[in-house]
Motif scaffolding. Structure first.
Motif, short mmCIF file in Angstrom:
data_model
loop_
_atom_site.label_atom_id
_atom_site.label_comp_id
_atom_site.label_asym_id
_atom_site.label_seq_id
_atom_site.Cartn_x
_atom_site.Cartn_y
_atom_site.Cartn_z
N ALA A 256 0.82 -1.21 0.00
CA ALA A 256 0.00 0.00 0.00
C ALA A 256 0.86 1.26 0.00
O ALA A 256 0.58 2.22 -0.74
N VAL A 257 1.91 1.27 0.81
CA VAL A 257 2.80 2.44 0.90
C VAL A 257 3.53 2.65 -0.42
O VAL A 257 3.69 3.79 -0.89
N ALA A 258 4.00 1.57 -1.04
CA ALA A 258 4.77 1.69 -2.28
C ALA A 258 3.96 2.32 -3.41
O ALA A 258 4.46 3.19 -4.13
N VAL A 259 2.69 1.89 -3.58
CA VAL A 259 1.90 2.46 -4.67
C VAL A 259 1.46 3.88 -4.38
O VAL A 259 1.20 4.66 -5.31
N LEU A 260 1.40 4.26 -3.11
CA LEU A 260 1.09 5.65 -2.77
C LEU A 260 2.28 6.57 -3.01
O LEU A 260 2.12 7.78 -3.17
N ALA A 261 3.49 5.99 -3.03
CA ALA A 261 4.71 6.79 -3.17
C ALA A 261 5.07 7.07 -4.63
O ALA A 261 6.07 7.76 -4.89
N VAL A 262 4.29 6.55 -5.57
CA VAL A 262 4.55 6.74 -7.00
C VAL A 262 3.29 7.26 -7.66
O VAL A 262 2.22 7.26 -7.04
N PRO A 263 3.38 7.69 -8.92
CA PRO A 263 2.18 8.18 -9.60
C PRO A 263 1.07 7.14 -9.64
O PRO A 263 1.32 5.94 -9.75
N GLU A 264 -0.16 7.60 -9.54
CA GLU A 264 -1.32 6.71 -9.50
C GLU A 264 -1.38 5.86 -10.76
O GLU A 264 -1.12 6.34 -11.87
N GLY A 265 -1.72 4.58 -10.60
CA GLY A 265 -1.84 3.67 -11.73
C GLY A 265 -0.61 2.82 -11.99
O GLY A 265 -0.64 1.96 -12.86
N THR A 266 0.47 3.05 -11.27
CA THR A 266 1.70 2.27 -11.47
C THR A 266 1.51 0.85 -10.96
O THR A 266 0.92 0.63 -9.90
N ASP A 267 2.00 -0.13 -11.72
CA ASP A 267 1.93 -1.53 -11.30
C ASP A 267 2.62 -1.70 -9.95
O ASP A 267 3.61 -1.02 -9.65
N MET A 269 4.53 -4.05 -8.36
CA MET A 269 5.95 -4.40 -8.24
C MET A 269 6.84 -3.34 -8.89
O MET A 269 7.95 -3.09 -8.42
N ALA A 270 6.34 -2.72 -9.94
CA ALA A 270 7.09 -1.61 -10.54
C ALA A 270 7.15 -0.45 -9.55
O ALA A 270 8.18 0.25 -9.45
N ALA A 271 6.08 -0.25 -8.79
CA ALA A 271 6.05 0.81 -7.78
C ALA A 271 7.07 0.53 -6.68
O ALA A 271 7.75 1.44 -6.19
N VAL A 272 7.20 -0.74 -6.27
CA VAL A 272 8.19 -1.10 -5.25
C VAL A 272 9.60 -0.76 -5.73
O VAL A 272 10.40 -0.15 -5.01
N LYS A 273 9.90 -1.14 -6.95
CA LYS A 273 11.24 -0.88 -7.51
C LYS A 273 11.50 0.61 -7.65
O LYS A 273 12.59 1.10 -7.34
N GLN A 274 10.49 1.34 -8.10
CA GLN A 274 10.64 2.79 -8.31
C GLN A 274 10.72 3.54 -6.99
O GLN A 274 11.55 4.45 -6.82
N ALA A 275 9.87 3.18 -6.03
CA ALA A 275 9.80 3.92 -4.77
C ALA A 275 11.01 3.72 -3.88
O ALA A 275 11.32 4.59 -3.05
#
Length: 467
Positions: A256-267, A269-275
């Motif tokens: 939940a934290v990882a997808v909130l830390a990146v632009p909305e709509g990001t996959d 696992m991609a959000a985890v890597k990016q964040a």
């Protein structure tokens, strides 16, 4: 522990009772197993759904995650504590509750859950390998991830526990570092305000946490049955409860934290890597290794379910190590075939299936716990469980079957799943409360039926380890 057990690499026991002389291990091994097992991409991706699918804000989402897993964790912990007392797999024990043939339906649903989790995880493993090594074709990456999990599952119980003892420190430290990396980075302006509380999403998240824990209950005692009976009930209960709840809460929250830390709509696992910035590639590698280790449990459970089903019709048959390896290979081939043909949104569909399976799992869990703790109070006749005619438990046990069917039927009007929506599902904004109806009906109904119909022979059944 016997000398033969010490020198045998591949586990020799399947559905048979583990003799007292071969019991080994400590209750704290259950903490490391269930903590490490649940720090993996699938719970992270599922946790991300709290924001992406249920549209909750961070605080209400975290509250639902914590409460859901704390409630569901009671079930998995109570089931786990049964293993040391009986020394047999959970599905085999169900014969003492449903009868020898009556338990087959439960075994089928358990096998379906194992296979679904196995396929989901090898798809995730393949995608992770492909992301780390882009030139490796995705189908080959899926096959490599599946082969690794199969190798661990074939070796069996002791190797699975050893890997998770190491994984507790490695994955726990990596997840903590991931949280630090996210919060030390630049958070988007809507990090704390994206989403909002809504009743249907909040209850769906709560139910997701409960069913996540309950979904392990058909095989949780498989990993505690080697512990000495002297560990009692409380120690394995606390170790399993703490490990399962802490691991899943952290992983769901991380998603939940990882997808909130990146632009909305990001996959997810991609959000985890990016964040997580520079830490991202290392997390991907560690997640990959843990997917493979975790998935061995699903293969192990699927094979035990198959063996239990076959052994139901052949009471004198005890499968050899070679046959267990062959069955593992067959499951691997079937799962890889399904994974390679899976659609891009397979995991989302699978999560929907798991939520739907809550309808059939809740009555079984209710009967299992009421029977063990209130009706038989841990006293089972192991010899009868393995007899061709079911011994004192018979081929079918009407009280359990009646309560089980009633527990399913009472849930249907309130169910709100991707497969079926009941007529009363929308009274609370679409919130699925069918599991609550199932618990409230199945527990007292089975207790009343079981205590009234219990025979004197069954009441005097010896303790499991006495046989």
């Amino acid at each position: 522990m016997s000398q033969s057990e010490q020198t045998t690499l591949i586990e020799s026991h399947t559905v048979d009772q583990v003799p007292p002389g071969e019991r080994h291990g400590r209750s704290r091994d259950l903490f490391t197993l269930w903590f490490s097992t649940n720090i993996a991409p699938l719970p992270v991706v599922t946790g991300a759904m709290v924001v992406q699918v249920f549209h909750l804000d961070l605080f209400s989402g975290l509250l639902a995650i914590v409460l859901g897993h704390l409630l569901g964790g009671l079930v998995i912990a109570l089931a786990s504590a049964q293993g040391p007392q009986l020394g047999i797999p959970q599905m085999v024990q169900s014969r003492g509750q449903f009868g020898r043939y009556g338990a087959l339906l439960i075994v089928f649903f358990a096998a379906l859950i194992y296979l679904g989790f196995f396929i989901s995880n090898i798809v995730l493993a393949g995608e992770t390998i492909h992301g780390i090594v882009p030139f490796l074709p995705l189908p080959l990456a899926i096959l490599l991830g599946a082969a690794g999990a199969t190798a661990i599952g074939v070796v069996g119980y002791r190797f699975i526990h050893s890997l998770n003892r190491i994984g507790t420190w490695v994955m726990g430290g990596a997840l903590l570092a991931g949280f630090i990396a996210i919060f030390c980075g630049s958070l988007p302006g809507d990090f704390f305000s994206r989403g909002a509380f809504n009743l249907s999403g909040w209850v769906a998240t709560l139910c997701l946490g409960i069913i996540w824990q309950i979904s392990f209950s058909p095989y949780v005692s498989d990993y505690s049955r080697y512990l000495p009976a002297s560990v009692g009930i409380l120690r394995p209960f606390l170790a399993t409860y703490a490990g399962a709840c802490l691991g899943t809460i952290l992983s769901f929250a991380f998603g939940a934290v990882a997808v909130l830390a990146v632009p909305e709509g990001t996959d997810a696992m991609a959000a985890v890597k990016q964040a997580t910035g520079a830490l991202g590639p290392l997390l991907m590698v560690l997640f990959l290794l843990n997917i493979i280790s975790h998935n061995a449990l699903n293969l192990y459970g699927a094979v035990l379910s198959i063996v239990t089903s076959v052994q139901t019709f052949a009471s004198d048959w005890t499968p050899s190590v070679r046959l267990r390896v062959a069955l593992s290979a067959l499951v691997l081939i079937a799962a890889c075939g399904m994974a390679l043909s899976a659609s891009a949104n397979f995991i989302a569909h699978f999560i929907g299936l798991i939520l739907a399976l809550l309808v059939v799992l809740v009555p079984w869990v209710s009967i299992n716990l009421v029977d063990f703790y209130l009706v038989k109070r841990g006293r089972y006749d192991i010899a009868s469980i393995f007899r061709a005619d079911g011994g004192i438990y018979g081929r079918f046990n009407p009280p359990a079957i009646i309560a089980y069917v009633a527990g399913i039927l009472i849930q249907l009007p309130f169910a709100n799943t991707s497969i079926y929506v009941g007529p009363y599902a929308n009274y609370l904004g679409g919130a699925d409360l069918s599991w609550l109806a199932g618990l409230l009906v199945t527990c007292p109904l089975y207790y009343c039926l079981a205590t009234r119909s219990r025979s004197p022979r069954e009441a005097l059944a010896p303790l499991g380890l006495a046989d």
